[in-house]
Design a protein around this motif. Structure first.
Motif, PDB file in Angstrom:
ATOM      1  N   GLY A  43       0.812  -1.204   0.000  1.00  0.00           N
ATOM      2  CA  GLY A  43       0.000   0.000   0.000  1.00  0.00           C
ATOM      3  C   GLY A  43       0.847   1.255   0.000  1.00  0.00           C
ATOM      4  O   GLY A  43       1.976   1.269   0.501  1.00  0.00           O
ATOM      5  N   CYS A  44       0.335   2.307  -0.616  1.00  0.00           N
ATOM      6  CA  CYS A  44       1.074   3.564  -0.651  1.00  0.00           C
ATOM      7  C   CYS A  44       1.133   4.184   0.737  1.00  0.00           C
ATOM      8  O   CYS A  44       0.183   4.068   1.519  1.00  0.00           O
ATOM      9  N   PRO A  45       2.221   4.863   1.067  1.00  0.00           N
ATOM     10  CA  PRO A  45       2.331   5.538   2.366  1.00  0.00           C
ATOM     11  C   PRO A  45       1.229   6.577   2.530  1.00  0.00           C
ATOM     12  O   PRO A  45       0.861   7.256   1.560  1.00  0.00           O
ATOM     13  N   PRO A  46       0.719   6.728   3.722  1.00  0.00           N
ATOM     14  CA  PRO A  46      -0.339   7.730   3.955  1.00  0.00           C
ATOM     15  C   PRO A  46       0.080   9.141   3.564  1.00  0.00           C
ATOM     16  O   PRO A  46      -0.743   9.926   3.082  1.00  0.00           O
ATOM     17  N   ALA A  47       1.358   9.459   3.755  1.00  0.00           N
ATOM     18  CA  ALA A  47       1.826  10.801   3.408  1.00  0.00           C
ATOM     19  C   ALA A  47       1.723  11.044   1.902  1.00  0.00           C
ATOM     20  O   ALA A  47       1.340  12.134   1.453  1.00  0.00           O
ATOM     21  N   HIS A  53      -3.915  13.613  -2.826  1.00  0.00           N
ATOM     22  CA  HIS A  53      -5.290  14.078  -2.635  1.00  0.00           C
ATOM     23  C   HIS A  53      -5.338  15.602  -2.606  1.00  0.00           C
ATOM     24  O   HIS A  53      -6.259  16.219  -3.158  1.00  0.00           O
ATOM     25  N   ASP A  54      -4.361  16.204  -1.969  1.00  0.00           N
ATOM     26  CA  ASP A  54      -4.315  17.662  -1.906  1.00  0.00           C
ATOM     27  C   ASP A  54      -3.991  18.257  -3.271  1.00  0.00           C
ATOM     28  O   ASP A  54      -4.554  19.286  -3.662  1.00  0.00           O
ATOM     29  N   ASN A  57      -7.147  17.862  -5.415  1.00  0.00           N
ATOM     30  CA  ASN A  57      -8.369  18.341  -4.743  1.00  0.00           C
ATOM     31  C   ASN A  57      -9.381  17.224  -4.481  1.00  0.00           C
ATOM     32  O   ASN A  57     -10.598  17.438  -4.528  1.00  0.00           O
ATOM     33  N   LEU A  58      -8.894  16.031  -4.219  1.00  0.00           N
ATOM     34  CA  LEU A  58      -9.793  14.893  -4.061  1.00  0.00           C
ATOM     35  C   LEU A  58     -10.538  14.888  -2.734  1.00  0.00           C
ATOM     36  O   LEU A  58     -11.510  14.150  -2.574  1.00  0.00           O
ATOM     37  N   ASP A  59     -10.087  15.693  -1.781  1.00  0.00           N
ATOM     38  CA  ASP A  59     -10.776  15.760  -0.493  1.00  0.00           C
ATOM     39  C   ASP A  59     -11.912  16.776  -0.495  1.00  0.00           C
ATOM     40  O   ASP A  59     -12.703  16.827   0.452  1.00  0.00           O
ATOM     41  N   ASP A  60     -11.991  17.593  -1.552  1.00  0.00           N
ATOM     42  CA  ASP A  60     -13.075  18.571  -1.656  1.00  0.00           C
ATOM     43  C   ASP A  60     -14.347  17.878  -2.131  1.00  0.00           C
ATOM     44  O   ASP A  60     -14.294  16.810  -2.756  1.00  0.00           O
ATOM     45  N   VAL A  64     -17.234  21.166  -5.844  1.00  0.00           N
ATOM     46  CA  VAL A  64     -16.121  22.107  -5.701  1.00  0.00           C
ATOM     47  C   VAL A  64     -14.968  21.690  -6.608  1.00  0.00           C
ATOM     48  O   VAL A  64     -14.336  22.523  -7.260  1.00  0.00           O
ATOM     49  N   GLN A  65     -14.708  20.377  -6.654  1.00  0.00           N
ATOM     50  CA  GLN A  65     -13.669  19.870  -7.544  1.00  0.00           C
ATOM     51  C   GLN A  65     -13.973  20.250  -8.992  1.00  0.00           C
ATOM     52  O   GLN A  65     -13.077  20.658  -9.745  1.00  0.00           O
ATOM     53  N   TYR A  66     -15.253  20.132  -9.377  1.00  0.00           N
ATOM     54  CA  TYR A  66     -15.622  20.419 -10.757  1.00  0.00           C
ATOM     55  C   TYR A  66     -15.367  21.879 -11.119  1.00  0.00           C
ATOM     56  O   TYR A  66     -14.792  22.177 -12.180  1.00  0.00           O
ATOM     57  N   PHE A  67     -15.779  22.786 -10.263  1.00  0.00           N
ATOM     58  CA  PHE A  67     -15.610  24.205 -10.585  1.00  0.00           C
ATOM     59  C   PHE A  67     -14.135  24.613 -10.576  1.00  0.00           C
ATOM     60  O   PHE A  67     -13.726  25.493 -11.345  1.00  0.00           O
ATOM     61  N   LYS A  68     -13.329  23.971  -9.753  1.00  0.00           N
ATOM     62  CA  LYS A  68     -11.892  24.218  -9.816  1.00  0.00           C
ATOM     63  C   LYS A  68     -11.329  23.717 -11.147  1.00  0.00           C
ATOM     64  O   LYS A  68     -10.499  24.375 -11.772  1.00  0.00           O
ATOM     65  N   TYR A  69     -11.803  22.547 -11.562  1.00  0.00           N
ATOM     66  CA  TYR A  69     -11.361  22.000 -12.843  1.00  0.00           C
ATOM     67  C   TYR A  69     -11.836  22.876 -14.001  1.00  0.00           C
ATOM     68  O   TYR A  69     -11.084  23.122 -14.952  1.00  0.00           O
TER      69      TYR A  69
END
Length: 308
Positions: A43-47, A53-54, A57-60, A64-69
């Protein structure tokens, strides 16, 4: 006409926003973490996951993600892949080949389909009509990849007329056979649509009126019958360009063409949502612009249509 085009362009704005929103939601609302399998069996490291994700913008919330895109999209930024490659760079490399393939397919289906449809539509029932009906039914029932493999084996491996695969920068000549394969299904529909439209309009009042006025057969057919009969065909051909570009995955795979089809297929397999969204958004733009062009052509083909 200018005011009509401007009004249609303004109408495209909400359509574009609505379609791209649906596409974005469908691609990014899929459950699961896109980075879950990026580090192999471990598994990938949490960091690393938090950083990605940051970055994307996957945590938004999705809206909100769509309008940023969308904000980046309006500046020409289609985003970047998880490997850090700009999606616009990938599209720039693959798009010209797919455009050429789709245009070749569109020209082939228009020329052959219109010729077959006009021939049978004007002559009526007979040997040629039955031949076109049987041929088009055969093409409609035959999957595109079967047509591609048959032509590849017969014309390439057996006869040596064509290369079984095209080069990385194919010429128009190399794309004729793949273009025929890609446009074969639509070609059959164009032939049948043209035939049906001509046979219906041959009995229309405006044709009988033109004949009663003493107009010659060429003028009756060329000016009155064909112009009105081609409206549904032009509608089909105009919207088919986007369909040919989006549906070129199989044809590009058969002939090893490095285009949009292969790019989007690879992006789906690797769950590269940004690439999928960017390419499909581009196809939406093609659909919208071709629809606008078709609407404008209506006024040229049918003098009864007036745009105030």
């Amino acid at each position: 006409m200018g005011r009509y085009v401007l009004r249609r362009l303004l109408q495209l704005i909400p359509v574009f926003i609505g379609t791209t929103l649906i596409i974005y939601l469908l691609v990014w609302a899929i459950p699961g973490d896109p980075f879950a399998g990026k580090c192999g069996e471990r598994g990938c490291p949490p960091a690393y996951i938090a950083e990605m994700h940051d970055k994307y913008n996957l945590d938004d919330p999705l809206i909100v993600q769509y309008f940023k895109y969308l904000g980046k999209l309006l500046t020409g930024d289609f985003g970047e892949t998880y490997a850090g490659v700009q999606v616009s760079q990938l599209i720039e490399q693959a798009y010209p080949t797919t455009i050429k393939l789709a245009v070749v397919a569109l020209i082939i289906e228009a020329l052959i389909g219109l010729a077959a449809g006009i021939l049978t539509g004007l002559r009526g029932r007979g040997f040629a009509d039955n031949l076109v009906l049987v041929s088009t039914l055969f093409l409609i029932s035959l999957p595109v990849f079967v047509t591609g493999f048959v032509l590849q084996i017969v014309l390439g491996s057996e006869l040596g007329i064509i290369k079984t695969t095209v080069s990385s920068q194919p010429s128009i000549g190399e794309l004729i056979v793949p273009g025929f394969v890609l446009g074969s299904l639509s070609m059959a529909y164009v032939a049948r649509l043209t035939r049906t439209s001509l046979m219906e309009n041959r009995r229309a009042d405006f044709v009988r009126t033109a004949v009663a006025k003493g107009l010659g057969p060429k003028r009756v057919v060329g000016v009155h019958l064909l112009r009105n009969s081609l409206i549904p065909v032009i509608t089909f051909l105009g919207t088919d360009l986007g369909a040919l570009m989006g549906g070129a995955i199989v044809t590009e795979g058969v002939f090893n063409i490095r285009g949009i089809g292969g790019l989007i297929f690879k992006a789906i397999l690797t769950k590269e949502g940004t690439t999928v969204t960017g390419i499909v958004t581009l196809l939406v733009l093609v659909y919208l612009l071709m629809n606008l062009l078709v609407d404008v052509l209506y006024a040229v083909l049918d003098p009864r249509i007036r745009y105030d």
